[in-house]
Design a protein around this motif. Structure first.
Motif, short mmCIF file in Angstrom:
data_model
loop_
_atom_site.label_atom_id
_atom_site.label_comp_id
_atom_site.label_asym_id
_atom_site.label_seq_id
_atom_site.Cartn_x
_atom_site.Cartn_y
_atom_site.Cartn_z
N ASN A 110 0.79 -1.22 0.00
CA ASN A 110 0.00 0.00 0.00
C ASN A 110 0.82 1.28 0.00
O ASN A 110 0.27 2.36 -0.21
N CYS A 111 2.12 1.19 0.25
CA CYS A 111 2.97 2.37 0.31
C CYS A 111 3.93 2.35 -0.88
O CYS A 111 4.79 1.47 -0.98
N ALA A 149 -1.55 2.08 4.83
CA ALA A 149 -1.32 0.73 5.33
C ALA A 149 -2.05 0.54 6.66
O ALA A 149 -1.92 1.37 7.57
N THR A 150 -2.82 -0.54 6.76
CA THR A 150 -3.57 -0.83 7.99
C THR A 150 -2.71 -1.59 8.99
O THR A 150 -2.78 -1.32 10.20
N PHE A 151 -1.93 -2.55 8.50
CA PHE A 151 -1.09 -3.38 9.37
C PHE A 151 0.39 -3.11 9.11
O PHE A 151 0.76 -2.45 8.14
N THR A 188 -10.02 2.83 1.55
CA THR A 188 -8.71 2.18 1.61
C THR A 188 -8.76 0.79 1.00
O THR A 188 -9.84 0.22 0.77
N THR A 189 -7.57 0.22 0.75
CA THR A 189 -7.49 -1.16 0.24
C THR A 189 -8.13 -2.13 1.22
O THR A 189 -8.83 -3.07 0.82
N PHE A 190 -7.90 -1.92 2.50
CA PHE A 190 -8.49 -2.77 3.53
C PHE A 190 -10.00 -2.77 3.43
O PHE A 190 -10.65 -3.83 3.47
#
Length: 665
Positions: free
Chosen positions: A267-268, A309-311, A396-398
Motif C-alpha cells: 500500500n505504500c 497501510a492498515t497493518f 482504503t485497500t483494507f
C-alpha cells in the motif's frame, strides 16, 4: 393419467406417446422400450412427424407422470404434485446425495477451489497493479478483461468435456487436468515473488483462469448429472451447495488478502522492508508517495509505514501462491474419487445435430435469451463512483477487500437460506426481491452524494448489492438449465447460458461509460473532488439513470420460468423454433467476437486504444466523437428491449395474451 389441455397437433401426439409410455410402465411392461422395437420406432416416427417432440422429452414426461399431472387452468402451474416418484426428470434412479461423502466431496472441493481462485485473481489486481506498480487505469481495465476472458469461452470447454471422453470418462480427467495445470501456473507465480512485473502478473493470472475455468466447466456437467438424480421437490440442493462452496472459497481468499495485503509493502509506494536498501529516486514512484512522508523522513521515507497501510506486516505473493498450490495438490485425490460412470464417445456430427436439436427447443433458447437481455442492462454501473469514493470517502485497500468479502458472505448466506427454505420458491420473485434490495442500497448512496453521511464504513456496509444481485440473477438462470439439460450434454448446455451471460459484459461497460457523455463534471477525479452543487446534481442524475436502467432488466422477467415445474412444462409442450435457435447462436457469436476484440485491442496497446470510447474508455482526446460509441449503445439497447418486446409484449398487442402483474411474479 397425464391430463392435457385441449390442443391439437403437437400436444395430441405428445399425449398419445406419453400415455402409452406411462401405461407400459404402470403395467410393468417393457414392450414399449425393448421387446417390440417396431411399436417404439413407429410411435417415435409418428410423434416426430406430427409434433417434432424429441423422444427424450417423451421419456422424461412419462417418468414424471406419477409425480405430476397437467392442469388446463390458465395462470396455474401445469404440473401438480400427486405422489412421489422413483425417478428424476431425466429418468434416472433418484438418490439422496451427500456432497461431503467420498463419492461427491471432489465436486465440493472443486467449487471451493474455483471460488478461491476467482476471488484471489480478481482482487490481486488492484493492490499489485494500481497500488504497488502504479499502472494506468486503462492498463488496469485491460488487465481485468484479460484475466476474466476465459469465462466467455466455457461453451468450447463444455464441448470438449461432453464430446471427447478420456478413457471413457467425461468429467474426472478434465477436472484433474485443469487443476494440475493451474497448480503449475501458480508455481510460476510463486517463483516470481514480490518483485514480479505487472505484465507477468496479468499473464500468469490469465493462464490460471484458463485452467480452473476448464476444470469448472467439467464440474458443472457433473453437478447437473447429480442434480438429475435428486427428487424433484428437493432438486436444487446440490446446485445451491456447489455455489455456496464457491462463495465460501471467495470469502476465505478475501480474508487472506484482507489481512495479508493491507500492510506497507502493498500500500505504500516505494516501500522497502530491508533497511539496507536506499530509497528510490524514480520520479514516477516519488509522485505516488505521500508528501508528508517525504517531508518528515527525507532520506528514510521508504522504510516508514504510510497512512494507507492498515497493518505492519504483509503476506508475500510466493507464500500465498504456494499455499494455494498445496490446497490444490491435497484435493487431487478427491477429484480422482469423484463418482462417474464410463461412457462411449458419441460420433461428433451426431452429437452436434442432437445439441442443435436441443437449442431449437423454446425451453432452451428462451432461457438463454433471458440471460443475455437481462444482463445487458443489469450490468450497467455508475463508473464515476470509484473516483467519488476516493475523493469523498478516501476508501482504503483494507475496506475494499472487506467489502468484497461481505458481498461473498451475503451471497453465501442467501444460498444457504434458499437451500433450506426456498428450493421451490418462485425464481421470478427472487429476482424481484433482489432488485428491490439493489434499489435500496443504490439509493442509500444519495446520502454520500449530498454530504449527509460521508462515511467509508457506511459505504462498505451498504454497497453489497451489485455483486449480490448479479450472482443471484445468474443463479436462477442456471437453475433453469438443470431441468432442460439432457444426459450427455450437461457441460455444453450449462456452459452456453454461462457464456451468453458473460459475453455481454463489455457492451454493458461501453453503455456505462457513455452515460458520462451527458455529465461532463464527472469525467475526471479532480472535477468530482471540487464537490460543487453542479457536481452533486449531475452525480445524482447519473445514479438515478443507472438505477432505472438496472430496473429495466425486469422487463425480461416473463421469459424466466417460475420454478422447476414450469420449466418442465416448457419442455413437455415441445415447442421449437429454428429461427430463434439461430438467433441465439448468432447473438452469442457476435457478442463473443466483440468481447474478444475489445480485450485484445486494448491489451495490445492499452495506452493507445484503451481510452477509445467504443472500447469502453473515457475518450483519448477531448474532441473524440461519441457517435460510434453511442450508435453501439443504441444497438445494444434495441437488441435488449426489442427481444423482450417481440417475445413478451407483441403477443399482448395481438391479443394472444394479457398483460398482468402475474407475468412478473
Amino acid at each position: 393419467m397425464v391430463r392435457f389441455p385441449r390442443l391439437g397437433g403437437r400436444s395430441a401426439a405428445y399425449k398419445e406417446a406419453v400415455d402409452s409410455q406411462a401405461a407400459s410402465e404402470d403395467a410393468g411392461d417393457e414392450t414399449f422400450k425393448t421387446e417390440d422395437p417396431t411399436v417404439s420406432s413407429l410411435l417415435e416416427s409418428s410423434v416426430r412427424r406430427r409434433s417434432s417432440v424429441p423422444a427424450a422429452d417423451i421419456e422424461r414426461a412419462a417418468s414424471s407422470k406419477r409425480q405430476y399431472s397437467l392442469s388446463t387452468s390458465l395462470g396455474e402451474d401445469i404440473f401438480e404434485e400427486n405422489a412421489p416418484s422413483k425417478f428424476g426428470s431425466g429418468g434416472e434412479a433418484e438418490e439422496e446425495i451427500n456432497p461431503f461423502s467420498k463419492d461427491y466431496v471432489g465436486l465440493t472441493a472443486s467449487y471451493l477451489g474455483v471460488g478461491a481462485m476467482l476471488g484471489s485473481s480478481s482482487s490481486l489486481l488492484y493492490p499489485l497493479l494500481i497500488v504497488k506498480n502504479g499502472v494506468s487505469s486503462s492498463f488496469m481495465a485491460a488487465s481485468h478483461s484479460v484475466v476474466m476472458l476465459w469465462w466467455s469461452y466455457k461453451i468450447l470447454f463444455g464441448f470438449l468435456s461432453d464430446c471427447f471422453p478420456i478413457f471413457g470418462f467425461k468429467r474426472r480427467p478434465y477436472i484433474i487436468f485443469g487443476w494440475v495445470m493451474c497448480l503449475f501456473t501458480l508455481l510460476c507465480l510463486a517463483r516470481g515473488g514480490n518483485d514480479i512485473s505487472a505484465s507477468n502478473v496479468v499473464v500468469l493470472l490469465s493462464v490460471c483462469n484458463l485452467c480452473y475455468v476448464f476444470a469448472d466447466t467439467s464440474a458443472d456437467g457433473a453437478m447437473v448429472s447429480f442434480a438429475h438424480k435428486e427428487p424433484i421437490e428437493r432438486r436444487g440442493r446440490i446446485q445451491t451447495h456447489c455455489y455456496s462452496m464457491a462463495s465460501l472459497g471467495k470469502i476465505i481468499m478475501h480474508g487472506c488478502l484482507l489481512l495479508g495485503f493491507s500492510g506497507p509493502e502493498m500500500n505504500c509506494a516505494g516501500y522497502q522492508p530491508d533497511a539496507a536498501f536506499l530509497c528510490t529516486t524514480d520520479e514516477a514512484v516519488l509522485a505516488r508517495v505521500e508528501p508528508g512522508l517525504i517531508q518528515s523522513y527525507p532520506t528514510d521515507w521508504c522504510h516508514q509505514k504510510c497512512s494507507r497501510a492498515t497493518f505492519d506486516f504483509d503476506l508475500p505473493i510466493h507464500t500465498l501462491a504456494m499455499g494455494m498450490c498445496m490446497v490444490i495438490f491435497l484435493s487431487l485425490p478427491l477429484y480422482a474419487n469423484l463418482k462417474e460412470e464410463k461412457v462411449q464417445a458419441e460420433p461428433r456430427l451426431e452429437y452436434l445435430r442432437a445439441f442443435w436439436s436441443q437449442l431449437e427447443r423454446k425451453a432452451c433458447w428462451q432461457i438463454i435469451l433471458y440471460g443475455m437481455v437481462s444482463h445487458i442492462t443489469m450490468n450497467i454501473q455508475n463508473v464515476a463512483k470509484p473516483e467519488a469514493n476516493y475523493a469523498w470517502l478516501e476508501l482504503t485497500t483494507f475496506q475494499q477487500q472487506l467489502m468484497s468479502m461481505l458481498e461473498s458472505l451475503s451471497f453465501f448466506v442467501a444460498l444457504k437460506l434458499i437451500r433450506r427454505y426456498a428450493l421451490n420458491f418462485s425464481w421470478r420473485k427472487m429476482v424481484l426481491i433482489g432488485s428491490g434490495i439493489s434499489v435500496l442500497f443504490n439509493c442509500s448512496y444519495y446520502l454520500v452524494v449530498f454530504d449527509i453521511l460521508r462515511s467509508s464504513w457506511f459505504y462498505v456496509i451498504t454497497d453489497v448489492s451489485e455483486s449480490f444481485m448479479y450472482t443471484l440473477n445468474i443463479f436462477v438462470s442456471l437453475a433453469c438449465m438443470v431441468e432442460i439439460s439432457e444426459e450427455g450434454y450437461e457441460s455444453i448446455t450449462y456452459a452456453l447460458i454461462t457464456t451468453s451471460s458473460n459475453v455481454v459484459r463489455p457492451l454493458s461497460n461501453v453503455i456505462s461509460f457513455q452515460l458520462l457523455t451527458f455529465f461532463p463534471s464527472l469525467v475526471t477525479q479532480e472535477s468530482i473532488a471540487t464537490d460543487t452543487f453542479l457536481v452533486r446534481q449531475e452525480f445524482a442524475s447519473l445514479q438515478m439513470m443507472v438505477i432505472l436502467l438496472n430496473l429495466s432488466s425486469l422487463l425480461s422477467t416473463p421469459l424466466l420460468p417460475r420454478q422447476k415445474k414450469e420449466t418442465l412444462d416448457l419442455v413437455a409442450l415441445g415447442e421449437r423454433s429454428t429461427a430463434w435457435g439461430k438467433f441465439v447462436i448468432l447473438s452469442v457469436l457476435v457478442f463473443m467476437m466483440y468481447s474478444t476484440t475489445v480485450t485484445f485491442i486494448t491489451v495490445h496497446d492499452h495506452e493507445t486504444y484503451g481510452c477509445y470510447k467504443i472500447f469502453g474508455g473515457r475518450g483519448c482526446t477531448e474532441d473524440e466523437s461519441s457517435i460510434p460509441a453511442l450508435m453501439l449503445v443504441l444497438a445494444g439497447l434495441l437488441y435488449c428491449y426489442g427481444t423482450n418486446f417481440v417475445l413478451t409484449y407483441l403477443p399482448i398487442l395481438r391479443g394472444e395474451s394479457k398483460l398482468s402483474l402475474a407475468m412478473f411474479t
